[in-house]
Design a protein around this motif. Sequence first.
Motif, PDB file in Angstrom:
ATOM      1  N   GLN A 102       0.744  -1.269  -0.017  1.00 20.34           N
ATOM      2  CA  GLN A 102       0.065   0.059  -0.083  1.00 20.34           C
ATOM      3  C   GLN A 102       0.662   1.182  -0.075  1.00 20.34           C
ATOM      4  O   GLN A 102       0.610   2.339  -0.668  1.00 20.34           O
ATOM      5  CB  GLN A 102      -0.857   0.038   1.280  1.00 20.34           C
ATOM      6  N   HIS A 131      -9.000  -3.885   4.767  1.00 20.24           N
ATOM      7  CA  HIS A 131      -9.466  -3.784   3.638  1.00 20.24           C
ATOM      8  C   HIS A 131     -10.705  -4.478   3.380  1.00 20.24           C
ATOM      9  O   HIS A 131     -11.620  -4.125   2.735  1.00 20.24           O
ATOM     10  CB  HIS A 131      -8.540  -4.508   2.602  1.00 20.24           C
ATOM     11  N   PHE A 183      -5.311  -1.494  -2.014  1.00 18.34           N
ATOM     12  CA  PHE A 183      -6.172  -2.161  -0.940  1.00 18.34           C
ATOM     13  C   PHE A 183      -7.138  -0.787  -0.653  1.00 18.34           C
ATOM     14  O   PHE A 183      -6.909   0.490  -0.475  1.00 18.34           O
ATOM     15  CB  PHE A 183      -5.646  -2.543   0.151  1.00 18.34           C
ATOM     16  N   LYS A 184      -8.366  -1.203  -0.252  1.00 22.93           N
ATOM     17  CA  LYS A 184      -9.367  -0.116   0.382  1.00 22.93           C
ATOM     18  C   LYS A 184      -8.716   0.602   1.778  1.00 22.93           C
ATOM     19  O   LYS A 184      -8.622   1.788   1.819  1.00 22.93           O
ATOM     20  CB  LYS A 184     -10.796  -0.544   0.498  1.00 22.93           C
TER      21      LYS A 184
END
Length: 307
Positions: free
Chosen positions: A251, A271, A263-264
């Motif tokens: 990330q 995530h 990733f969120k």
Amino acid sequence: MMVVTALLSWFLVGLFVRVSKARGWGQRVRADGPQTHLVKDGTPTAGGVPFVVATLLVFVPLYLSGQGGDSRELLIMLTALAMGLIGGVDDLLKVRSRMKGGGKSELLAREKFPLQFLVAALFAFFAAPLASHELVPGLGPVGDVVLLTLVMVGSVNAFNFADGLDGLLSGIAIIVLLPLLGLSPLSALLVAALLGFLWFNAHPARVFMGDMGSHAIGAIAAGAYVLHADVWLLPLAAIIPVVATLSVVIQVASFKLRGKRVFKMAPIQHHFEHKDIGWPETHVTMRFWVITAVATAGVWWLLGGRP
């Protein structure tokens, strides 16, 4: 002694929760984290302190009586305490920041990593000659010390990254240490202490583990696998902490190099919690436990089905 440790941990953690609530020793929940976590604001943190204390209180008389294992166990315990103290400073800063409404809220990486590497290097120096297996053929004594230093630092931070959901890390740690119950008395005591802690940490958590607990767990896991099993089995058993760490690295690297996130949210457990994925916190925890159990079963098989 596992029953004694579990009961002592349960008592000390429960006492810690009551005192923490009375004194307002709660943790501030980040506004940019999962929205479902906002209701947890003010939950007592540093719950790792009482279960580490419980483990120590049982281990010391056990070791002095000759029933707590050999010098390898003492080395692991001392390393866990040293790493735990580093994490404990983080916990203290978080509590003080919330109570004072500001100020320094955690140790910076440039402050934390040198301390971790110092403790890890001391562990590695004494552990390399005691390891139950050849680490890397032809690597040599210096190479072994370097390797074990990196393993210890990596384990401490990986288990720390795997925290953040109710019951997640305590459950993972219990499962990871199961193959070592008959090999490492300290691992058995920690499993028992974590069971006492999990009583209060299960969803909805009445207390968070904090960095002292996660640092001590990572140190004991690394030390026990190095000295009693095989260092290369640790990343297999601890697959979730490893993946959590990789998710953070990916990330950060992606955002710095490409300006985009993979990733969120990171670590990866968040995530799956993100509204676009929508797994409930309890589902993430249980599924990560299942993955850990399957991986640890593989470790158990590689160890010959022991103990």
